[in-house]
Design a protein around this motif. Structure first.
Motif, PDB file in Angstrom:
ATOM      1  N   HIS A 240      25.902 -52.176  31.979  1.00  0.00           N
ATOM      2  CA  HIS A 240      25.283 -51.320  32.998  1.00  0.00           C
ATOM      3  C   HIS A 240      23.795 -51.636  33.149  1.00  0.00           C
ATOM      4  N   ALA A 241      23.118 -51.884  32.021  1.00  0.00           N
ATOM      5  CA  ALA A 241      21.680 -52.147  32.071  1.00  0.00           C
ATOM      6  C   ALA A 241      21.384 -53.405  32.882  1.00  0.00           C
ATOM      7  N   PHE A 242      22.215 -54.419  32.760  1.00  0.00           N
ATOM      8  CA  PHE A 242      21.980 -55.650  33.512  1.00  0.00           C
ATOM      9  C   PHE A 242      22.366 -55.522  34.984  1.00  0.00           C
ATOM     10  N   LEU A 243      23.306 -54.670  35.281  1.00  0.00           N
ATOM     11  CA  LEU A 243      23.797 -54.582  36.656  1.00  0.00           C
ATOM     12  C   LEU A 243      23.158 -53.454  37.462  1.00  0.00           C
ATOM     13  N   HIS A 244      22.878 -52.307  36.813  1.00  0.00           N
ATOM     14  CA  HIS A 244      22.540 -51.106  37.575  1.00  0.00           C
ATOM     15  C   HIS A 244      21.198 -50.488  37.176  1.00  0.00           C
ATOM     16  N   HIS A 245      20.294 -51.302  36.684  1.00  0.00           N
ATOM     17  CA  HIS A 245      18.963 -50.858  36.277  1.00  0.00           C
ATOM     18  C   HIS A 245      18.243 -50.192  37.455  1.00  0.00           C
ATOM     19  N   TRP A 246      17.390 -49.192  37.158  1.00  0.00           N
ATOM     20  CA  TRP A 246      16.494 -48.665  38.182  1.00  0.00           C
ATOM     21  C   TRP A 246      15.371 -49.672  38.434  1.00  0.00           C
ATOM     22  N   VAL A 247      15.071 -49.931  39.708  1.00  0.00           N
ATOM     23  CA  VAL A 247      13.953 -50.794  40.091  1.00  0.00           C
ATOM     24  C   VAL A 247      13.212 -50.148  41.258  1.00  0.00           C
ATOM     25  N   TRP A 248      11.962 -50.559  41.429  1.00  0.00           N
ATOM     26  CA  TRP A 248      11.159 -50.092  42.557  1.00  0.00           C
ATOM     27  C   TRP A 248      11.419 -50.988  43.761  1.00  0.00           C
ATOM     28  N   SER A 249      11.766 -50.373  44.901  1.00  0.00           N
ATOM     29  CA  SER A 249      11.996 -51.117  46.130  1.00  0.00           C
ATOM     30  C   SER A 249      10.797 -50.950  47.053  1.00  0.00           C
ATOM     31  N   PRO A 250      10.002 -52.004  47.282  1.00  0.00           N
ATOM     32  CA  PRO A 250       8.918 -51.891  48.252  1.00  0.00           C
ATOM     33  C   PRO A 250       9.423 -51.582  49.655  1.00  0.00           C
ATOM     34  N   ASP A 251      10.651 -51.991  49.974  1.00  0.00           N
ATOM     35  CA  ASP A 251      11.204 -51.742  51.303  1.00  0.00           C
ATOM     36  C   ASP A 251      11.569 -50.270  51.492  1.00  0.00           C
ATOM     37  N   ALA A 252      12.231 -49.679  50.494  1.00  0.00           N
ATOM     38  CA  ALA A 252      12.654 -48.285  50.587  1.00  0.00           C
ATOM     39  C   ALA A 252      11.541 -47.318  50.208  1.00  0.00           C
ATOM     40  N   GLY A 253      10.510 -47.820  49.494  1.00  0.00           N
ATOM     41  CA  GLY A 253       9.461 -46.928  49.007  1.00  0.00           C
ATOM     42  C   GLY A 253       9.999 -45.927  48.004  1.00  0.00           C
ATOM     43  N   ALA A 254      10.971 -46.362  47.211  1.00  0.00           N
ATOM     44  CA  ALA A 254      11.636 -45.475  46.255  1.00  0.00           C
ATOM     45  C   ALA A 254      12.340 -46.320  45.207  1.00  0.00           C
ATOM     46  N   LEU A 255      12.862 -45.652  44.175  1.00  0.00           N
ATOM     47  CA  LEU A 255      13.674 -46.358  43.195  1.00  0.00           C
ATOM     48  C   LEU A 255      15.074 -46.568  43.753  1.00  0.00           C
ATOM     49  N   VAL A 256      15.642 -47.738  43.460  1.00  0.00           N
ATOM     50  CA  VAL A 256      17.018 -48.049  43.817  1.00  0.00           C
ATOM     51  C   VAL A 256      17.682 -48.684  42.604  1.00  0.00           C
ATOM     52  N   ARG A 257      18.984 -48.748  42.632  1.00  0.00           N
ATOM     53  CA  ARG A 257      19.712 -49.480  41.592  1.00  0.00           C
ATOM     54  C   ARG A 257      19.656 -50.975  41.906  1.00  0.00           C
ATOM     55  N   LEU A 258      19.527 -51.789  40.857  1.00  0.00           N
ATOM     56  CA  LEU A 258      19.541 -53.235  41.046  1.00  0.00           C
ATOM     57  C   LEU A 258      20.789 -53.632  41.821  1.00  0.00           C
ATOM     58  N   ARG A 259      21.923 -53.069  41.442  1.00  0.00           N
ATOM     59  CA  ARG A 259      23.161 -53.185  42.210  1.00  0.00           C
ATOM     60  C   ARG A 259      23.845 -51.836  42.195  1.00  0.00           C
ATOM     61  N   PRO A 260      24.399 -51.418  43.331  1.00  0.00           N
ATOM     62  CA  PRO A 260      25.011 -50.090  43.385  1.00  0.00           C
ATOM     63  C   PRO A 260      26.170 -49.976  42.399  1.00  0.00           C
ATOM     64  N   PRO A 261      26.193 -48.940  41.573  1.00  0.00           N
ATOM     65  CA  PRO A 261      27.331 -48.769  40.662  1.00  0.00           C
ATOM     66  C   PRO A 261      28.584 -48.385  41.433  1.00  0.00           C
ATOM     67  N   PRO A 262      29.739 -48.824  40.969  1.00  0.00           N
ATOM     68  CA  PRO A 262      30.979 -48.457  41.653  1.00  0.00           C
ATOM     69  C   PRO A 262      31.269 -46.976  41.467  1.00  0.00           C
ATOM     70  N   PRO A 263      32.062 -46.388  42.345  1.00  0.00           N
ATOM     71  CA  PRO A 263      32.399 -44.965  42.205  1.00  0.00           C
ATOM     72  C   PRO A 263      33.062 -44.681  40.857  1.00  0.00           C
ATOM     73  N   GLY A 264      32.719 -43.530  40.283  1.00  0.00           N
ATOM     74  CA  GLY A 264      33.352 -43.098  39.048  1.00  0.00           C
ATOM     75  C   GLY A 264      32.752 -43.659  37.784  1.00  0.00           C
ATOM     76  N   LEU A 265      31.639 -44.357  37.877  1.00  0.00           N
ATOM     77  CA  LEU A 265      31.049 -44.956  36.683  1.00  0.00           C
ATOM     78  C   LEU A 265      30.329 -43.927  35.818  1.00  0.00           C
ATOM     79  N   GLY A 266      29.992 -42.782  36.387  1.00  0.00           N
ATOM     80  CA  GLY A 266      29.324 -41.749  35.591  1.00  0.00           C
ATOM     81  C   GLY A 266      27.849 -41.648  35.922  1.00  0.00           C
ATOM     82  N   THR A 267      27.128 -40.902  35.079  1.00  0.00           N
ATOM     83  CA  THR A 267      25.720 -40.591  35.370  1.00  0.00           C
ATOM     84  C   THR A 267      24.753 -41.696  34.973  1.00  0.00           C
ATOM     85  N   LEU A 268      25.159 -42.565  34.054  1.00  0.00           N
ATOM     86  CA  LEU A 268      24.295 -43.654  33.577  1.00  0.00           C
ATOM     87  C   LEU A 268      22.977 -43.125  33.008  1.00  0.00           C
ATOM     88  N   ASP A 269      23.054 -42.029  32.269  1.00  0.00           N
ATOM     89  CA  ASP A 269      21.841 -41.452  31.685  1.00  0.00           C
ATOM     90  C   ASP A 269      21.133 -42.416  30.738  1.00  0.00           C
TER      91      ASP A 269
END
Length: 338
Positions: A240-269
């Motif tokens: 999960h850390a390699f695929l779905h890390h939080w990153v800063w998106s200059p385009d969105a002006g917000a945090l995004v996932r490096l790659r969107p997690p698939p449905p049902g993966l959980g909270t990723l706390d």
């Protein structure tokens, strides 16, 4: 005693970039990733032990041995990061503070077209899926370029390593994350390897089993029973850390996932909480909030170089669009943190 000698390397690198017509974008580590809290605590304790040993050796007049221990006890403090940001800001050099780990942030900036390539000595850029990474930089500026897409053609003794064994094998390694699982099994900062397992063994067993969950029990030194379940749970967290890390998106002006997690993966706390837009902007884009404490910080003036003039603008050709990576990225707004 206070020093700013640590800035020397950064300033030397900036001069090298300017000499070759490269406009750098510096990326700094941010907050502590919850899943690495224990490991980071152990590293801090180890550095403290080395510093204590250095003090004892110096008191005995054993300078050479003390110096060696001091090198192992060096750590980067928040004050050092703040001072470095103040220095490069004064020189007009752009930067980003990652919400968590800089490696994931570098991969995102290259993938989203904000940087032509990432320059690092950390092999973790590969499992993070960075499209183009520069390694082994020499004082002259020479380095080695690794393009992620070229891994499809990687060979050993004339045989492809990641393609040709079965139909659409490369898609399994790249799109479906089997390459990430190979890196996890071989050992990373997130999870030590099983005894006797390196990259070659991890690759061989995953190619045979086609999944981490099936490959691990086949290993001679694999944990058993509850220990096996515990290992697999930690391996999934590392994935999960390699695929779905939080990153800063200059385009969105917000945090995004490096790659969107698939449905049902959980909270990723275990990957840390998201930051709201305003907090993320102040941490990542402005560096007016400390990434670890989220408390306001006042950047000091450049500590040793005075009022440095900004570097002159350097024309840099537009980088080519990044090649498509694992599941095509959703629109930034769709995966932006609230």
């Amino acid at each position: 005693e206070p020093t700013a000698a640590y800035l020397t390397f950064t300033l030397r690198m900036l001069g090298l970039f300017a000499e070759h017509g490269v406009r750098p974008l510096l990326v700094f580590d941010g907050g502590e990733l919850p899943m690495k809290a224990r490991q980071n605590r152990g590293r801090r304790e180890s550095r403290g032990e080395h510093r204590e040993a250095a003090a004892q050796l110096r008191a005995q007049g054993r300078e050479r041995e003390a110096w060696a221990q001091e090198q192992k006890g060096v750590s980067v403090s928040s004050a050092m990061v703040h001072a470095t940001i103040a220095e490069i800001r004064a020189r007009g050099v752009p930067f980003v503070v990652a919400p968590y780990e800089a490696d994931a942030q570098l991969a995102h900036l290259v993938e989203s077209g904000h940087a032509a390539a990432a320059l690092t000595e950390d092999s973790d850029l590969l499992p993070f899926g960075c499209p183009r990474t520069l390694y082994k930089m020499e004082p002259s500026g020479g380095c080695e370029l690794i393009e992620y897409s070229d891994l499809q053609n990687a060979e050993e003794r004339g045989s492809h390593l990641f393609d040709g064994e079965w139909r659409d094998e490369w898609e399994a390694w790249s799109r479906d994350g089997l390459f990430v699982d190979m890196c996890v099994l071989a050992g990373t900062d997130y999870l030590p390897s099983i005894v006797g397992v390196g990259v070659k063994t991890a690759h061989r067993e995953l190619r045979r089993a086609k999944s981490l969950e099936r490959a691990v029990p086949r290993l001679p030194n694999a944990p058993r029973g509850d220990d096996l379940n515990d290992y697999l749970a930690h391996a999934r967290q590392a994935r999960h850390a390699f695929l779905h890390h939080w990153v800063w998106s200059p385009d969105a002006g917000a945090l995004v996932r490096l790659r969107p997690p698939p449905p049902g993966l959980g909270t990723l706390d275990h990957l840390g909480p998201p930051l709201d837009r305003e907090t993320a902007r102040r941490v990542c884009a402005e560096a007016t909030l400390d990434a670890r404490t989220l408390q306001p910080i006042t950047l000091p003036p450049p500590p040793i170089h005075g009022a440095a003039a900004p570097l002159p603008p350097i024309p840099v050709p537009e980088p080519p669009p990044p090649p498509p990576m694992w599941p095509p990225r959703a629109a930034a707004a769709q995966r932006a943190a609230p």
